[in-house]
Design an enzyme around this catalytic site. Structure first.
Site, PDB file in Angstrom:
ATOM      1  N   LYS A  18      35.730  17.994  -5.724  1.00  0.00           N
ATOM      2  CA  LYS A  18      35.665  19.437  -5.528  1.00  0.00           C
ATOM      3  C   LYS A  18      34.200  19.841  -5.391  1.00  0.00           C
ATOM      4  CE  LYS A  18      37.537  23.708  -7.540  1.00  0.00           C
ATOM      5  NZ  LYS A  18      38.381  24.240  -8.641  1.00  0.00           N
ATOM      6  N   VAL A  30      38.022  20.926  -1.509  1.00  0.00           N
ATOM      7  CA  VAL A  30      38.324  19.616  -2.090  1.00  0.00           C
ATOM      8  C   VAL A  30      38.333  18.555  -0.990  1.00  0.00           C
ATOM      9  CG1 VAL A  30      39.999  18.242  -3.375  1.00  0.00           C
ATOM     10  CG2 VAL A  30      39.664  20.652  -3.949  1.00  0.00           C
ATOM     11  N   ALA A  33      39.312  26.859  -0.807  1.00  0.00           N
ATOM     12  CA  ALA A  33      39.628  28.127  -1.467  1.00  0.00           C
ATOM     13  C   ALA A  33      38.373  28.995  -1.509  1.00  0.00           C
ATOM     14  CB  ALA A  33      40.172  27.863  -2.872  1.00  0.00           C
ATOM     15  N   SER A  34      38.444  30.089  -2.256  1.00  0.00           N
ATOM     16  CA  SER A  34      37.346  31.057  -2.249  1.00  0.00           C
ATOM     17  C   SER A  34      36.099  30.540  -2.945  1.00  0.00           C
ATOM     18  CB  SER A  34      37.802  32.360  -2.922  1.00  0.00           C
ATOM     19  OG  SER A  34      38.237  32.104  -4.246  1.00  0.00           O
ATOM     20  N   ILE A  35      36.267  29.662  -3.933  1.00  0.00           N
ATOM     21  CA  ILE A  35      35.137  29.168  -4.716  1.00  0.00           C
ATOM     22  C   ILE A  35      34.636  27.820  -4.212  1.00  0.00           C
ATOM     23  CG2 ILE A  35      34.426  28.383  -7.017  1.00  0.00           C
ATOM     24  CD1 ILE A  35      34.696  31.314  -6.987  1.00  0.00           C
ATOM     25  N   ALA A  36      35.547  26.954  -3.828  1.00  0.00           N
ATOM     26  CA  ALA A  36      35.173  25.579  -3.500  1.00  0.00           C
ATOM     27  C   ALA A  36      36.177  24.979  -2.535  1.00  0.00           C
ATOM     28  CB  ALA A  36      35.104  24.745  -4.781  1.00  0.00           C
ATOM     29  N   VAL A  93      40.408  18.585   2.343  1.00  0.00           N
ATOM     30  CA  VAL A  93      41.869  18.636   2.400  1.00  0.00           C
ATOM     31  C   VAL A  93      42.392  19.992   1.940  1.00  0.00           C
ATOM     32  CG1 VAL A  93      42.126  16.143   2.105  1.00  0.00           C
ATOM     33  CG2 VAL A  93      42.039  17.622   0.087  1.00  0.00           C
ATOM     34  N   ALA A  94      41.549  20.817   1.317  1.00  0.00           N
ATOM     35  CA  ALA A  94      41.924  22.165   0.884  1.00  0.00           C
ATOM     36  C   ALA A  94      40.644  22.969   0.698  1.00  0.00           C
ATOM     37  CB  ALA A  94      42.731  22.136  -0.416  1.00  0.00           C
ATOM     38  N   ASP A 116      46.918  29.226 -13.821  1.00  0.00           N
ATOM     39  CA  ASP A 116      47.056  29.355 -12.366  1.00  0.00           C
ATOM     40  C   ASP A 116      48.100  28.356 -11.874  1.00  0.00           C
ATOM     41  OD1 ASP A 116      46.468  30.473  -9.910  1.00  0.00           O
ATOM     42  OD2 ASP A 116      44.763  29.173  -9.512  1.00  0.00           O
TER      43      ASP A 116
END
Length: 521
Positions: A154, A137, A132-135, A129-130, A289
Site C-alpha cells: 500500500k 495497492v 482509493a482516496s488515501i492510497a 490493483v486498487a 470499514d
C-alpha cells in the site's frame, strides 16, 4: 464569520460540481430554506440529463472534487444523524473509486521511503490493483531465505497530506459558520464532526499506525479460528508504505463464486456478524470499514479482513452499554434498555425513563413481529435518530462509528443470507459477554479492579494533602495581604491596556473624521 477568498472559491466550485452531477437536484426546494430555493432551481437547470442513480451522482461528484471530498463522503456515510440514513447509504459506494497515480510515482515513493531502489526492496512490484482516496495497492513479491512470497504493498498518494490540510481548514471554517448561525448544526456538533474526521484522516495518512492496527487486531483474534488478519512485513513498512501478506481469496460481494468454491453463504454470514460483535464487545477494538471490498474468504473458509485504516475503539462502559442494549432488544426488556441509556448518561435526566422506554418499545416491537428479511435497518436507524432528537440526546462520536459499522455488517451478512435473523445470530456473543462481565465471575473481576483503583488512590493521598495545604496557605496569604501579581503579569496587563487604548482612540478618530466628512459634504 467572513470566509477567506480561497474558501469561497472552493465552495463555489464544489457547489457547481454538485449541481452539474445532479446531487443538488435530489433536494426538493419546498423543504429548503427560502434563501436557498433559487439556487436549487438553478442547480436543476445545469444538471446533467444522464446523471444516473442517487449513488452514481454522489460518486461522480465527489470523485471529480478530489480525494478530500471522497474521504468526506466516506466519513459522512458514518454520520446518518447529519446527512440522513438514505444519503448515508448512497455514500457507501465511495470505495476504491479514485484513479491510480502511476507506477513510476509509486516506485519513487517506495525508493525514497527505504532509501534504496525498488528492486532491492521487492523482488517484484506490479501495477496498482486498487486505488482509493488515501492510497493505492500494488501486488509485489519478496525473496527471503531462498523462498518467494507474494505481498500487498500500500503506497500513500503523493502530496495528500498538504491537500487534506488545506481542505480540512476550509471544512472547519464552514462548520464554525454553521454552528454560529444554526441551532441544529450546534446540536449535531458539526465542528466536532470535522475534528473527528481530521483526526481519522491524519491517522490514515501514517501507514505505520495502520500496521499497528493490523497487529493489534491479529493479536486479539488469534484464538478465533474463523477469521484471519494478514501479517505485517515491518521491514518493508514505513510512514508512506505498508507491506502485508498477500491474500488469495474470494470477495464477499461475489456470492456465486463463493458457492462455486464450496463455501456456505449462510455460515459466512454468521461468521461476519459474530466476528464483528466479538471485536466490538470482547476486545473493544473493531474494524470499522467492513464493506464487501475489504472482506474475503480464503480456501479454508476463513473470513479475511484487510484495510485497517479505519478502526473503532470502545471503553468498558460503552461495551457494557452495547451488550445490555442488544440483550434488551433480544429479550424485549424495554424498561432495562431505557435505564441503561440513563445510566450511561446518554439521555438527560430531566426526561422520564418510562417515556424513553415507550419510545424504545416503538422501535423494537416491530422488529420482533416481522421476519428477519422484512426488517429495514435504514428505517430502524431513522427511528433511532428521531428518538435521539426527541430526547435531547447529543451526538456520541464513540457510538456513531459502531452504529454505522453494525448497519454495514448486517447488510453484508444479509446479502449472503437474506433470511438472516440478526438477533438470534448476535445472541450467543452477547450472552457470553453478559455472563463473563456481568455475572458472578465478572462481578469478582470488577471488584478486584475497584480495589486496585482504591489502592492507587491511597498512594496518592499524601501528595494530594500536601498540595491542598499549600493551596490553603496561598489563599490565606491572598486574603490577608491581597493578591500579588508578578512583574511579567503586570507588564502583560500594561501591554493589553495600551493596545486597547490605541484601538479605542483610533476608532474615535475614524468616527470623528467620518462626521467631519458628512458635515463638510
Amino acid at each position: 464569520m467572513i470566509f477567506l477568498v480561497a474558501d469561497a472559491a472552493r465552495l463555489l466550485r464544489a457547489g457547481y460540481v454538485l449541481a452539474r452531477e445532479g446531487v443538488l437536484s435530489l433536494v426538493s426546494p419546498a423543504v429548503a430554506p427560502p434563501l436557498a430555493r433559487p439556487a436549487l432551481r438553478l442547480a436543476r437547470l445545469i444538471a446533467r440529463r444522464d446523471a444516473g442513480s442517487r449513488a452514481a451522482r454522489f460518486s461522480a461528484a465527489l470523485s471529480r472534487l478530489g480525494p478530500s471530498y471522497v474521504k468526506l463522503g466516506q466519513f459522512l456515510a458514518t454520520r446518518p444523524d447529519v446527512v440522513g440514513p438514505t444519503v448515508a447509504r448512497d455514500l457507501e459506494v465511495l470505495q476504491d473509486r479514485m484513479p491510480a497515480f502511476g507506477q513510476a510515482v509509486a516506485e519513487d515513493i517506495v525508493a525514497t521511503s527505504f532509501d534504496r531502489p525498488v528492486r532491492e526492496v521487492f523482488a517484484a512490484f506490479g501495477p496498482a490493483v486498487a486505488a482509493a482516496s488515501i492510497a493505492e495497492v500494488h501486488k509485489g513479491a519478496v525473496e527471503e531465505d531462498g523462498s518467494r512470497r507474494d505481498v500487498a504493498v500500500k503506497v500513500l498518494r503523493p502530496g495528500i497530506s498538504r491537500r487534506f490540510s488545506s481542505d480540512m481548514a476550509s471544512f472547519r471554517r464552514l462548520a464554525a459558520f454553521a454552528e454560529a448561525n444554526f441551532a441544529e448544526a450546534r446540536r449535531l456538533r458539526l465542528e466536532s464532526v470535522v475534528d473527528t474526521m481530521a483526526r481519522s484522516v491524519s491517522m490514515e495518512m501514517d501507514l505505520r499506525l495502520e500496521a499497528a492496527a493490523y497487529a493489534e487486531l491479529a493479536e486479539n483474534t488469534r484464538e478465533d479460528h474463523d477469521i484471519h488478519v494478514p501479517q505485517v512485513d515491518w521491514d518493508r513498512s514505513s510512514r508512506e508504505v505498508l507491506t502485508t501478506e498477500w491474500i488469495d481469496g474470494i470477495k464477499l460481494s461475489d456470492k456465486e463464486a463463493l458457492i462455486a468454491a464450496g463455501h456456505d453463504p449462510k455460515e459466512i454470514a454468521r461468521i461476519v456478524m459474530q466476528s464483528f460483535l466479538r471485536q466490538a464487545m470482547r476486545d473493544g477494538f473493531f474494524h470499522a470499514d467492513m464493506h464487501p471490498g475489504n472482506l474475503f474468504v480464503d480456501a479454508g473458509g476463513r473470513l479475511v479482513v484487510v484495510d485497517c485504516g479505519i478502526m473503532g475503539r470502545l471503553g468498558h462502559k460503552e461495551r457494557r452499554f452495547l451488550a445490555e442494549i442488544l440483550y434488551g432488544f433480544i429479550t424485549r426488556n424495554w424498561r432495562r434498555t431505557a435505564e441503561v441509556h440513563f445510566e450511561a448518561g446518554y439521555v438527560p435526566f430531566h426526561h422520564s425513563v418510562d417515556d424513553f422506554a415507550q419510545a424504545i418499545r416503538a422501535i423494537g416491537e416491530p422488529i420482533h413481529s416481522r421476519r428477519a428479511d422484512q426488517i429495514s435497518m435504514a428505517r430502524l436507524l431513522a427511528l433511532l435518530l428521531e428518538v435521539t432528537a426527541l430526547f435531547d440526546m447529543q451526538t456520541r462520536p464513540e457510538l456513531l462509528l459502531l452504529q454505522k459499522t453494525m448497519v454495514v455488517v448486517e447488510g453484508v451478512a444479509r446479502s449472503l443470507d437474506p433470511q438472516l435473523d440478526m438477533w438470534k445470530t448476535a445472541a450467543p456473543v452477547v450472552e457470553d459477554w453478559i455472563a463473563r462481565n456481568l455475572g458472578p465471575v465478572g462481578q469478582l473481576q470488577q471488584a478486584g479492579l475497584s480495589l486496585g483503583e482504591v489502592g492507587h488512590f491511597a498512594t496518592t493521598v499524601p501528595a494530594l494533602l500536601t498540595r491542598t495545604a499549600r493551596v490553603m496557605q496561598q489563599l490565606d496569604a491572598a486574603t490577608r495581604d491581597g493578591i500579588q501579581l508578578s512583574a511579567a503579569s503586570l507588564e502583560g496587563i500594561g501591554r493589553a491596556e495600551a493596545r486597547r487604548a490605541f484601538w479605542g482612540n483610533a476608532a474615535l478618530w475614524v468616527i470623528a473624521l467620518a462626521l467631519l466628512g458628512l458635515w463638510l459634504g
